[in-house]
Design an enzyme around this catalytic site. Sequence first.
Site, PDB file in Angstrom:
ATOM      1  N   GLY A  70       0.764  -1.251   0.000  1.00  0.00           N
ATOM      2  CA  GLY A  70       0.000   0.000   0.000  1.00  0.00           C
ATOM      3  C   GLY A  70       0.790   1.294   0.000  1.00  0.00           C
ATOM      4  O   GLY A  70       0.290   2.320  -0.453  1.00  0.00           O
ATOM      5  N   PHE A  77     -13.931   2.467   4.779  1.00  0.00           N
ATOM      6  CA  PHE A  77     -12.974   1.802   3.897  1.00  0.00           C
ATOM      7  C   PHE A  77     -12.611   2.720   2.739  1.00  0.00           C
ATOM      8  O   PHE A  77     -13.470   3.294   2.102  1.00  0.00           O
ATOM      9  CB  PHE A  77     -13.528   0.479   3.369  1.00  0.00           C
ATOM     10  CG  PHE A  77     -12.466  -0.342   2.698  1.00  0.00           C
ATOM     11  CD1 PHE A  77     -11.546  -1.041   3.462  1.00  0.00           C
ATOM     12  CD2 PHE A  77     -12.357  -0.367   1.317  1.00  0.00           C
ATOM     13  CE1 PHE A  77     -10.533  -1.767   2.847  1.00  0.00           C
ATOM     14  CE2 PHE A  77     -11.351  -1.099   0.696  1.00  0.00           C
ATOM     15  CZ  PHE A  77     -10.437  -1.791   1.464  1.00  0.00           C
ATOM     16  N   VAL A  78     -11.313   2.846   2.498  1.00  0.00           N
ATOM     17  CA  VAL A  78     -10.849   3.722   1.420  1.00  0.00           C
ATOM     18  C   VAL A  78      -9.983   2.948   0.421  1.00  0.00           C
ATOM     19  O   VAL A  78      -9.386   1.921   0.748  1.00  0.00           O
ATOM     20  CB  VAL A  78     -10.060   4.931   1.966  1.00  0.00           C
ATOM     21  CG1 VAL A  78     -10.981   5.882   2.706  1.00  0.00           C
ATOM     22  CG2 VAL A  78      -8.914   4.485   2.872  1.00  0.00           C
ATOM     23  N   ASP A  81      -5.850  -0.679  -1.771  1.00  0.00           N
ATOM     24  CA  ASP A  81      -6.609  -1.564  -2.647  1.00  0.00           C
ATOM     25  C   ASP A  81      -7.895  -2.077  -2.031  1.00  0.00           C
ATOM     26  O   ASP A  81      -8.057  -2.114  -0.810  1.00  0.00           O
ATOM     27  CB  ASP A  81      -5.759  -2.780  -3.002  1.00  0.00           C
ATOM     28  CG  ASP A  81      -5.638  -3.741  -1.818  1.00  0.00           C
ATOM     29  OD1 ASP A  81      -5.121  -3.311  -0.769  1.00  0.00           O
ATOM     30  OD2 ASP A  81      -6.084  -4.894  -1.930  1.00  0.00           O
ATOM     31  N   ARG A 121      -5.333   0.287  -6.729  1.00  0.00           N
ATOM     32  CA  ARG A 121      -4.082   0.936  -6.274  1.00  0.00           C
ATOM     33  C   ARG A 121      -3.614   2.017  -7.236  1.00  0.00           C
ATOM     34  O   ARG A 121      -2.896   2.931  -6.869  1.00  0.00           O
ATOM     35  CB  ARG A 121      -2.955  -0.099  -6.150  1.00  0.00           C
ATOM     36  CG  ARG A 121      -3.199  -1.170  -5.097  1.00  0.00           C
ATOM     37  CD  ARG A 121      -1.916  -1.961  -4.859  1.00  0.00           C
ATOM     38  NE  ARG A 121      -2.137  -3.207  -4.139  1.00  0.00           N
ATOM     39  CZ  ARG A 121      -2.252  -3.316  -2.823  1.00  0.00           C
ATOM     40  NH1 ARG A 121      -2.180  -2.239  -2.053  1.00  0.00           N
ATOM     41  NH2 ARG A 121      -2.434  -4.486  -2.250  1.00  0.00           N
ATOM     42  N   GLU A 153       3.827   4.012   6.053  1.00  0.00           N
ATOM     43  CA  GLU A 153       2.605   3.209   5.923  1.00  0.00           C
ATOM     44  C   GLU A 153       1.565   3.960   5.113  1.00  0.00           C
ATOM     45  O   GLU A 153       1.533   5.187   5.129  1.00  0.00           O
ATOM     46  CB  GLU A 153       2.016   2.951   7.324  1.00  0.00           C
ATOM     47  CG  GLU A 153       2.399   1.601   7.927  1.00  0.00           C
ATOM     48  CD  GLU A 153       1.581   0.442   7.362  1.00  0.00           C
ATOM     49  OE1 GLU A 153       1.057   0.550   6.225  1.00  0.00           O
ATOM     50  OE2 GLU A 153       1.472  -0.571   8.065  1.00  0.00           O
ATOM     51  N   ASP A 154       0.712   3.217   4.436  1.00  0.00           N
ATOM     52  CA  ASP A 154      -0.413   3.850   3.751  1.00  0.00           C
ATOM     53  C   ASP A 154      -1.497   4.242   4.753  1.00  0.00           C
ATOM     54  O   ASP A 154      -2.008   5.356   4.724  1.00  0.00           O
ATOM     55  CB  ASP A 154      -0.989   2.920   2.667  1.00  0.00           C
ATOM     56  CG  ASP A 154      -1.307   1.514   3.180  1.00  0.00           C
ATOM     57  OD1 ASP A 154      -0.978   1.200   4.341  1.00  0.00           O
ATOM     58  OD2 ASP A 154      -1.886   0.729   2.410  1.00  0.00           O
ATOM     59  N   LYS A 209      -7.013   6.115  11.030  1.00  0.00           N
ATOM     60  CA  LYS A 209      -8.414   6.073  11.461  1.00  0.00           C
ATOM     61  C   LYS A 209      -8.427   6.090  12.981  1.00  0.00           C
ATOM     62  O   LYS A 209      -8.399   5.027  13.619  1.00  0.00           O
ATOM     63  CB  LYS A 209      -9.090   4.783  10.956  1.00  0.00           C
ATOM     64  CG  LYS A 209      -9.202   4.667   9.440  1.00  0.00           C
ATOM     65  CD  LYS A 209      -9.835   3.325   9.062  1.00  0.00           C
ATOM     66  CE  LYS A 209     -10.020   3.187   7.570  1.00  0.00           C
ATOM     67  NZ  LYS A 209     -10.500   1.832   7.174  1.00  0.00           N
ATOM     68  N   ASP A 215      -5.043   1.393  10.861  1.00  0.00           N
ATOM     69  CA  ASP A 215      -6.445   1.123  11.185  1.00  0.00           C
ATOM     70  C   ASP A 215      -6.520   0.791  12.686  1.00  0.00           C
ATOM     71  O   ASP A 215      -6.583   1.692  13.521  1.00  0.00           O
ATOM     72  CB  ASP A 215      -6.913  -0.039  10.299  1.00  0.00           C
ATOM     73  CG  ASP A 215      -8.409  -0.271  10.317  1.00  0.00           C
ATOM     74  OD1 ASP A 215      -8.978  -0.334  11.411  1.00  0.00           O
ATOM     75  OD2 ASP A 215      -9.018  -0.411   9.250  1.00  0.00           O
TER      76      ASP A 215
END
Length: 180
Positions: A48, A156-157, A163, A169, A102-103, A134, A106
């Site tokens: 990600g 959720f994104v 992805d 992506r 990091e992307d 988040k 969570d």
Amino acid sequence: MNKIKVEDKEFEIFLENDALNKRIRLLGIQINIDYEGKCPLFIGVLNGSFLFMADLIKEISLPCEVAFMRVASYEGTSSSGKVKELIGLPENIEGRDIIIVEDIVDTGLTLTHILKMIKEKNPASVKVSSLLLKPSALKYDIEELEYIGFEIPNEFVVGYGLDYNGLGRNLTDIYRATEA
Ligand code: XMP
Ligand code: MG
């Protein structure tokens, strides 16, 4: 395009590429200041983070190194709660200033696991840069979380490296699911 479909799921525009880039520029400036005189090693968490890493690193004016590693898979839209082993973590990180890239964070489970493994190798310092966070989903206290792009709701994104079932992506903007 404001609404898109990725596989069976509908998404709407959330963060445009222009906004992402503006924010990433600021993160870069902050890192350049904080790490003056140092040579940080950026470690991206695949898959990600690859686009975020590419754009972030272009804002860094310090001497620096870049590496990538990989951890557990994340299936569908909810975390499995399981983290597999780290693959490809650079060997020689003792005494280095590490910035994990990091992307998205969570629950924080993945990151907590990564931090534990990295600290065992005695780096000089470890901080985390995550494009997205988040806060309402976060279950772990992670004090290394220093360079956050955007705090987002627990939705959720997809896009810009993130992805849905492996797809999306390549989208230049970030989209959010219109329903759970
Ligand atoms: P935890 O719960 O361990 O999860 O912090 C972190 C990992 O879960 C993935 N993740 C997402 N991926 N859209 C995605 O494409 C999301 O909204 C999302 N939320 C979590 C991601 O791989 C992250 O590293
Ligand atoms: Mg990830």
